[in-house]
Design a protein around this motif. Structure first.
Motif, mmCIF file in Angstrom:
data_model
loop_
_atom_site.group_PDB
_atom_site.id
_atom_site.type_symbol
_atom_site.label_atom_id
_atom_site.label_comp_id
_atom_site.label_asym_id
_atom_site.label_seq_id
_atom_site.Cartn_x
_atom_site.Cartn_y
_atom_site.Cartn_z
ATOM 1 N N TRP A 79 0.823 -1.203 0.000
ATOM 2 C CA TRP A 79 0.000 0.000 0.000
ATOM 3 C C TRP A 79 0.857 1.252 0.000
ATOM 4 C CZ3 TRP A 79 -4.736 -0.257 -1.422
ATOM 5 C CH2 TRP A 79 -5.548 -1.341 -1.089
ATOM 6 N N PHE A 86 -11.025 -6.197 -2.872
ATOM 7 C CA PHE A 86 -12.327 -5.586 -3.087
ATOM 8 C C PHE A 86 -12.144 -4.446 -4.067
ATOM 9 C CE2 PHE A 86 -10.358 -3.003 0.092
ATOM 10 C CZ PHE A 86 -10.760 -1.723 -0.229
ATOM 11 N N ALA A 87 -10.967 -3.886 -4.006
ATOM 12 C CA ALA A 87 -10.694 -2.730 -4.839
ATOM 13 C C ALA A 87 -10.089 -3.139 -6.157
ATOM 14 C CB ALA A 87 -9.750 -1.800 -4.106
ATOM 15 N N LEU A 88 -9.128 -3.987 -6.068
ATOM 16 C CA LEU A 88 -8.276 -4.241 -7.217
ATOM 17 C C LEU A 88 -8.551 -5.524 -7.965
ATOM 18 C CD1 LEU A 88 -4.624 -3.213 -6.476
ATOM 19 C CD2 LEU A 88 -6.148 -2.458 -8.263
ATOM 20 N N LEU A 102 2.319 7.247 -8.657
ATOM 21 C CA LEU A 102 1.141 7.649 -9.431
ATOM 22 C C LEU A 102 -0.023 7.960 -8.507
ATOM 23 C CD1 LEU A 102 -0.306 7.708 -12.330
ATOM 24 C CD2 LEU A 102 -1.109 5.428 -11.690
ATOM 25 N N LEU A 103 -0.288 7.061 -7.610
ATOM 26 C CA LEU A 103 -1.448 7.208 -6.735
ATOM 27 C C LEU A 103 -1.343 8.435 -5.838
ATOM 28 C CD1 LEU A 103 -2.726 3.799 -5.478
ATOM 29 C CD2 LEU A 103 -4.059 5.848 -5.851
ATOM 30 N N PHE A 154 -1.966 11.415 -7.907
ATOM 31 C CA PHE A 154 -3.378 11.453 -8.306
ATOM 32 C C PHE A 154 -4.241 11.942 -7.154
ATOM 33 C CE2 PHE A 154 -7.473 9.423 -9.431
ATOM 34 C CZ PHE A 154 -7.605 9.931 -10.714
ATOM 35 N N ARG A 155 -3.900 11.516 -5.978
ATOM 36 C CA ARG A 155 -4.678 11.900 -4.812
ATOM 37 C C ARG A 155 -4.456 13.351 -4.424
ATOM 38 N NH1 ARG A 155 -4.204 6.345 -1.199
ATOM 39 N NH2 ARG A 155 -5.931 5.315 -2.259
ATOM 40 N N ILE A 175 -7.496 10.155 -16.749
ATOM 41 C CA ILE A 175 -8.065 8.836 -17.028
ATOM 42 C C ILE A 175 -8.442 8.695 -18.500
ATOM 43 C CG2 ILE A 175 -10.108 7.421 -16.599
ATOM 44 C CD1 ILE A 175 -9.838 8.088 -13.663
ATOM 45 N N LEU A 198 -5.397 8.103 -20.484
ATOM 46 C CA LEU A 198 -4.900 6.731 -20.359
ATOM 47 C C LEU A 198 -5.763 5.767 -21.160
ATOM 48 C CD1 LEU A 198 -3.760 6.378 -16.647
ATOM 49 C CD2 LEU A 198 -2.441 5.839 -18.689
ATOM 50 N N LEU A 200 -8.109 1.913 -2.179
ATOM 51 C CA LEU A 200 -8.497 2.627 -3.384
ATOM 52 C C LEU A 200 -9.994 2.822 -3.537
ATOM 53 C CD1 LEU A 200 -6.132 0.611 -5.721
ATOM 54 C CD2 LEU A 200 -5.592 2.429 -4.114
ATOM 55 N N GLU A 252 -12.509 5.493 -8.659
ATOM 56 C CA GLU A 252 -11.742 6.274 -9.625
ATOM 57 C C GLU A 252 -10.292 5.795 -9.664
ATOM 58 O OE1 GLU A 252 -11.120 10.371 -8.649
ATOM 59 O OE2 GLU A 252 -11.472 11.044 -10.699
ATOM 60 N N GLU A 253 -9.759 5.573 -8.473
ATOM 61 C CA GLU A 253 -8.367 5.158 -8.378
ATOM 62 C C GLU A 253 -8.154 3.764 -8.948
ATOM 63 O OE1 GLU A 253 -7.597 7.878 -4.406
ATOM 64 O OE2 GLU A 253 -8.115 5.757 -4.246
ATOM 65 N N ILE A 254 -9.151 2.926 -8.781
ATOM 66 C CA ILE A 254 -9.055 1.578 -9.349
ATOM 67 C C ILE A 254 -8.993 1.651 -10.863
ATOM 68 C CG2 ILE A 254 -10.289 -0.574 -9.663
ATOM 69 C CD1 ILE A 254 -11.490 -0.010 -6.837
ATOM 70 N N THR A 255 -9.870 2.477 -11.421
ATOM 71 C CA THR A 255 -9.865 2.679 -12.868
ATOM 72 C C THR A 255 -8.497 3.136 -13.324
ATOM 73 O OG1 THR A 255 -12.171 3.395 -12.679
ATOM 74 C CG2 THR A 255 -11.037 3.850 -14.751
ATOM 75 N N LEU A 256 -8.010 4.128 -12.627
ATOM 76 C CA LEU A 256 -6.691 4.676 -12.957
ATOM 77 C C LEU A 256 -5.636 3.581 -12.980
ATOM 78 C CD1 LEU A 256 -4.863 7.346 -13.207
ATOM 79 C CD2 LEU A 256 -4.439 6.955 -10.767
ATOM 80 N N LEU A 257 -5.629 2.803 -11.916
ATOM 81 C CA LEU A 257 -4.594 1.782 -11.792
ATOM 82 C C LEU A 257 -4.691 0.717 -12.866
ATOM 83 C CD1 LEU A 257 -3.788 1.138 -8.114
ATOM 84 C CD2 LEU A 257 -2.316 0.567 -10.006
#
Lengths: 134, 134
Positions: free
Chosen positions: A17, A77-79, A104-105, A108-109, A121, A124, B97, B100-105
């Motif tokens: 993380w 859950f996220a990824l 990147l994250l 972005f945040r 986005i 990309l 995440l 939005e961040e998931i999409t980004l990644l």
DNA sequence: CCAAAATACTACTCTCAGTTGTTAGACTTT
DNA sequence: AAAGTCTAACAACTGAGAGTAGTATTTTGG
């Protein structure tokens, strides 16, 4: 023995993380030196503490008891994404973030402007589009 | 809290095998009074100890962490913390995440070209730079 | 190359995991 | 019904080790 294993897992996931020992410690409310001991396996971890750590890392506590590499170390859950790039990877299995992705994250945040984020986005999406349509 | 739940589980399983506190204690090599404390939840159980208890009771350690049916596969950390993310955002702090961040990644990970990825990051650095220097 | 962040190592403190002792209920057995 | 046995609950005490703080070393990134 088991504490050693758990400690390594904690480190792994924490790094996944992009968290520092300090950040993790703050989330839990203990000193980062204590986190060090957990990760090194020099002190026994109580179940309660491991529960807190699990919460702070966004994984279910059982993630620390699942043997084998094929188990997802980071809560997906996220990824939950299938297409894996640089290695063989089972669908749904999550990899912690690498350095580049963490950078990147974080950037972005720190981008408060919604439009700008959406722009990135979009951009990309375009790139990926082009790349795939060989 | 969690120790209480685990304690009840221990008692449950122990009785399931028809074991007395004394018998369980002997298997582990501690006093039965200590077992009592575990079952009552008056002392914190270490992971190591729970591992021993699991072995003595012939169950996998994860048996103590599986809630009824509604077991959330994933800690609800994200749900609890994500909403506030947009408002409060400490520098350098990494959270699980959001969409939005998931999409980004996902997109980022599908971008094979190193130069392009670096470009995106450079771009974001520029944006953040501008944004912060108000 | 340099500053600052992250991690590692050391020494100290004080909590609380673990022990022992006692009591009480729930059964047998005589 | 008293005397022995088995189980579990609770209290008081102790020392190992969980947790802290301070300092040193490594790593990062600018």
């Amino acid at each position: 023995m088991i504490d050693k294993k758990i400690g390594l897992r904690i480190k792994e996931i924490r790094k996944g993380w992009g968290l520092s020992q300090i950040e993790l410690a703050e989330r839990i409310g203990i000193s980062f030196q204590q986190i060090q001991k957990y990760e090194k396996g020099t002190t026994r971890i109580s179940v309660m503490r491991l529960q807190q750590i699990s919460d702070a890392l966004g994984v279910h506590i059982t993630a620390f008891f699942e043997e084998g590499e094929k188990t997802p170390m980071v809560s997906d859950f996220a990824l939950r994404y299938a297409p894996s790039r640089d290695s063989v990877n089972l669908p749904g299995v999550v990899q912690p973030l690498n350095k580049e992705e963490i950078t990147l994250l974080k950037l972005f945040r720190n981008t408060r402007n919604k439009k700008v984020r959406e722009g990135i986005i979009k951009q990309l999406q375009g790139v990926v589009e082009l790349g795939n349509r060989k």
